[in-house]
Design an enzyme around this catalytic site. Structure first.
Site, PDB file in Angstrom:
ATOM      1  N   HIS A 110     -11.914  35.114 -16.043  1.00  0.00           N
ATOM      2  CA  HIS A 110     -11.304  33.776 -15.925  1.00  0.00           C
ATOM      3  C   HIS A 110      -9.870  33.865 -16.426  1.00  0.00           C
ATOM      4  O   HIS A 110      -9.610  33.800 -17.622  1.00  0.00           O
ATOM      5  CB  HIS A 110     -12.112  32.762 -16.726  1.00  0.00           C
ATOM      6  CG  HIS A 110     -11.638  31.345 -16.567  1.00  0.00           C
ATOM      7  ND1 HIS A 110     -12.434  30.260 -16.858  1.00  0.00           N
ATOM      8  CD2 HIS A 110     -10.463  30.815 -16.155  1.00  0.00           C
ATOM      9  CE1 HIS A 110     -11.771  29.144 -16.639  1.00  0.00           C
ATOM     10  NE2 HIS A 110     -10.558  29.465 -16.214  1.00  0.00           N
ATOM     11  N   ALA A 147      -6.239  20.304 -17.731  1.00  0.00           N
ATOM     12  CA  ALA A 147      -4.934  20.422 -17.086  1.00  0.00           C
ATOM     13  C   ALA A 147      -5.027  20.363 -15.560  1.00  0.00           C
ATOM     14  O   ALA A 147      -4.019  20.532 -14.875  1.00  0.00           O
ATOM     15  CB  ALA A 147      -4.263  21.718 -17.514  1.00  0.00           C
ATOM     16  N   GLN A 148      -6.211  20.121 -15.029  1.00  0.00           N
ATOM     17  CA  GLN A 148      -6.375  20.051 -13.574  1.00  0.00           C
ATOM     18  C   GLN A 148      -5.768  18.738 -13.060  1.00  0.00           C
ATOM     19  O   GLN A 148      -6.042  17.671 -13.594  1.00  0.00           O
ATOM     20  CB  GLN A 148      -7.866  20.096 -13.214  1.00  0.00           C
ATOM     21  CG  GLN A 148      -8.666  21.180 -13.918  1.00  0.00           C
ATOM     22  CD  GLN A 148      -8.627  22.507 -13.214  1.00  0.00           C
ATOM     23  OE1 GLN A 148      -8.380  22.592 -12.028  1.00  0.00           O
ATOM     24  NE2 GLN A 148      -8.882  23.569 -13.956  1.00  0.00           N
ATOM     25  N   ASN A 195     -14.535  23.372 -24.484  1.00  0.00           N
ATOM     26  CA  ASN A 195     -13.365  22.783 -23.846  1.00  0.00           C
ATOM     27  C   ASN A 195     -13.716  22.242 -22.464  1.00  0.00           C
ATOM     28  O   ASN A 195     -14.346  22.925 -21.663  1.00  0.00           O
ATOM     29  CB  ASN A 195     -12.250  23.833 -23.713  1.00  0.00           C
ATOM     30  CG  ASN A 195     -11.687  24.238 -25.062  1.00  0.00           C
ATOM     31  OD1 ASN A 195     -10.807  23.601 -25.594  1.00  0.00           O
ATOM     32  ND2 ASN A 195     -12.237  25.312 -25.629  1.00  0.00           N
ATOM     33  N   ARG A 252     -27.415  12.773 -31.935  1.00  0.00           N
ATOM     34  CA  ARG A 252     -28.307  11.908 -31.160  1.00  0.00           C
ATOM     35  C   ARG A 252     -28.020  11.971 -29.662  1.00  0.00           C
ATOM     36  O   ARG A 252     -28.775  11.415 -28.874  1.00  0.00           O
ATOM     37  CB  ARG A 252     -28.210  10.462 -31.659  1.00  0.00           C
ATOM     38  CG  ARG A 252     -28.878  10.246 -33.018  1.00  0.00           C
ATOM     39  CD  ARG A 252     -29.040   8.769 -33.341  1.00  0.00           C
ATOM     40  NE  ARG A 252     -27.759   8.111 -33.507  1.00  0.00           N
ATOM     41  CZ  ARG A 252     -27.093   8.045 -34.664  1.00  0.00           C
ATOM     42  NH1 ARG A 252     -27.614   8.609 -35.760  1.00  0.00           N
ATOM     43  NH2 ARG A 252     -25.929   7.432 -34.735  1.00  0.00           N
ATOM     44  N   ASP A 277      -8.940  32.712 -28.528  1.00  0.00           N
ATOM     45  CA  ASP A 277      -7.600  32.750 -29.113  1.00  0.00           C
ATOM     46  C   ASP A 277      -7.518  32.074 -30.472  1.00  0.00           C
ATOM     47  O   ASP A 277      -6.468  32.093 -31.115  1.00  0.00           O
ATOM     48  CB  ASP A 277      -6.572  32.137 -28.158  1.00  0.00           C
ATOM     49  CG  ASP A 277      -6.872  30.685 -27.803  1.00  0.00           C
ATOM     50  OD1 ASP A 277      -7.889  30.148 -28.271  1.00  0.00           O
ATOM     51  OD2 ASP A 277      -6.080  30.090 -27.030  1.00  0.00           O
ATOM     52  N   HIS A 281      -8.103  27.285 -28.825  1.00  0.00           N
ATOM     53  CA  HIS A 281      -9.008  26.443 -28.037  1.00  0.00           C
ATOM     54  C   HIS A 281     -10.283  26.110 -28.803  1.00  0.00           C
ATOM     55  O   HIS A 281     -10.884  25.053 -28.596  1.00  0.00           O
ATOM     56  CB  HIS A 281      -9.353  27.136 -26.713  1.00  0.00           C
ATOM     57  CG  HIS A 281      -8.285  27.026 -25.685  1.00  0.00           C
ATOM     58  ND1 HIS A 281      -7.134  27.771 -25.730  1.00  0.00           N
ATOM     59  CD2 HIS A 281      -8.186  26.232 -24.582  1.00  0.00           C
ATOM     60  CE1 HIS A 281      -6.365  27.459 -24.690  1.00  0.00           C
ATOM     61  NE2 HIS A 281      -6.979  26.527 -23.993  1.00  0.00           N
ATOM     62  N   ASP A 317      -8.452  32.760 -19.966  1.00  0.00           N
ATOM     63  CA  ASP A 317      -7.984  31.503 -19.356  1.00  0.00           C
ATOM     64  C   ASP A 317      -6.464  31.434 -19.431  1.00  0.00           C
ATOM     65  O   ASP A 317      -5.880  30.373 -19.606  1.00  0.00           O
ATOM     66  CB  ASP A 317      -8.624  30.292 -20.055  1.00  0.00           C
ATOM     67  CG  ASP A 317      -8.469  29.002 -19.245  1.00  0.00           C
ATOM     68  OD1 ASP A 317      -8.151  29.090 -18.044  1.00  0.00           O
ATOM     69  OD2 ASP A 317      -8.643  27.914 -19.824  1.00  0.00           O
TER      70      ASP A 317
END
Length: 381
Positions: free
Chosen positions: A55, A136-137, A215, A223, A244, A247, A270
């Protein structure tokens, strides 16, 4: 070629060995004390199976969505500097025409004569994601799951898509999830607001991993356990983790590896186009991104937007800071991604008959030497 070290990672441990390499493959493994004239003696420096990053969006000014042939070739050529010998260029949600060009570019380069890390296929992140958890999409490019549209993407890639990240709870009756899984493509649940129960149903209907756990997913509450709760309770299902220390905290990394054990954690970077470049402003997925002094990437609204992590440094963080045991940490970037992709018969471990993908690190996790299918891809001594 013959190489040797007193510390070769095999069978879950370091052993003193000599490795013989011929025609892209590991052809023999000898005892360290055998009287062989070796080409390289790495002494106490550690020899690992080549690292696999499944990824990763880009680096050195190139973004997978840019669809630039030379950019992808440069990226592949430089990845062995961090010990990566194979990878999956990863898209980010965009308009259909942008994604098709990106996929066609990967197909073109993968079928050409290029140097460096091997392109194993494509990781297709989006566009079938949740609005709230999109990270960030870009919001205006999100789509509802659509089998016919996905077929276009597969055709454009030359059937190279190996993983797709989806918010499976958006997929009515899990139709696309089931279709993709039937093709042998790995469905990874991510950028999703799925509840614990919806997460379980996604796996029962074809999902087989979770994208960058902690993330872009529904969090844990005692609960309402959410997708994070599913990740931490499903010890026999794969999950990615960005190591890292930004994240996810060092403590969160420890919790994740305690839950997944040594066989189901997948280290990923990523990383985005700014990896290998200076801090400052860049474009990622059509969005403005700023790289902070600590290497973290943020959108204008402050959201995290990928990393600038190198796999070798991710391994160092796991072992030296998070105190993850050596086997679990190494497995997460070698044999585990190989098993997840179904290529562990040739990748992910140092064994006779496997591809000669080999990485040598010094004690401070600096890369000294990288072989990709028997070819010297990086040398730093």
């Amino acid at each position: 070629m013959l190489i040797k070290s007193k510390k070769v990672w095999v069978l879950g441990q370091f052993l003193p060995l000599i490795i013989e390499i011929k025609d892209e493959k590991i052809t023999n493994i000898f005892d360290y004390d055998d009287k062989k004239n070796v080409d390289y003696d790495f002494l106490n420096n550690r020899i690992f199976p080549g690292f696999i990053d499944i990824h990763t969006h880009g680096a050195y000014g190139f973004d997978t969505n840019d669809a630039k042939e030379e950019g992808l070739k440069t990226w592949a050529e430089k990845l062995p500097e961090e010990g990566v010998t194979s990878f999956l260029p990863t898209t980010i949600t965009q308009k259909e025409e942008v994604l098709i060009k990106a996929l066609e570019n990967i197909k073109k380069v993968a079928n050409s004569d290029y140097k460096g890390a091997e392109i194993l296929g494509v990781n297709f992140e989006g566009p079938y994601l949740d609005e709230e958890k999109r990270g960030a999409q870009p919001l205006n490019c999100l789509q509802k799951p659509d089998i016919n549209q996905f077929k276009k993407y597969m055709q454009a890639s030359g059937n190279l898509i190996k993983i797709i990240t989806m918010a499976c709870e958006k997929d009515e009756n899990f139709e696309l999830t089931k279709y993709i899984a039937s093709l042998g493509i790995k469905v990874s649940l991510g950028h999703s607001s799925a509840t614990y129960k919806q997460s379980a149903l996604s796996f029962l209907n074809g999902a087989s991993s979770q994208t960058h756990v902690f993330n872009g997913m529904s969090g844990f509450h005692h609960r309402e356990n959410g997708q994070v709760g599913f990740a931490l309770s499903s010890s026999t299902e794969y999950g990615e983790i960005i190591t890292d220390g930004i994240h996810s905290t060092i403590q969160a990394l420890k919790i994740f590896f305690n839950a997944k054990g040594k066989n189901y954690a997948l280290m990923v970077t990523d990383c985005l186009c700014a990896k290998g470049l200076k801090e400052g402003k860049y474009i990622f997925g059509g969005e403005n991104i700023t790289i902070y002094p600590d290497g973290s990437a943020h959108r204008d609204d402050g959201r995290l937007a990928g990393s600038t992590l190198k796999i070798s440094n991710g391994l160092k963080i796991l072992i030296e800071k998070a105190n993850i045991d050596m086997e679990s940490a190494i497995n997460s970037c070698t044999i585990n991604p190989a098993k997840f992709l179904g290529i562990d018969n040739k990748k992910g471990k140092i064994k006779v008959g496997n591809d000669a993908d080999i990485t040598v690190l010094d004690d401070d996790y600096n890369t000294l030497f990288t072989l990709t299918k028997g070819k010297i891809a990086f040398k730093n001594f």
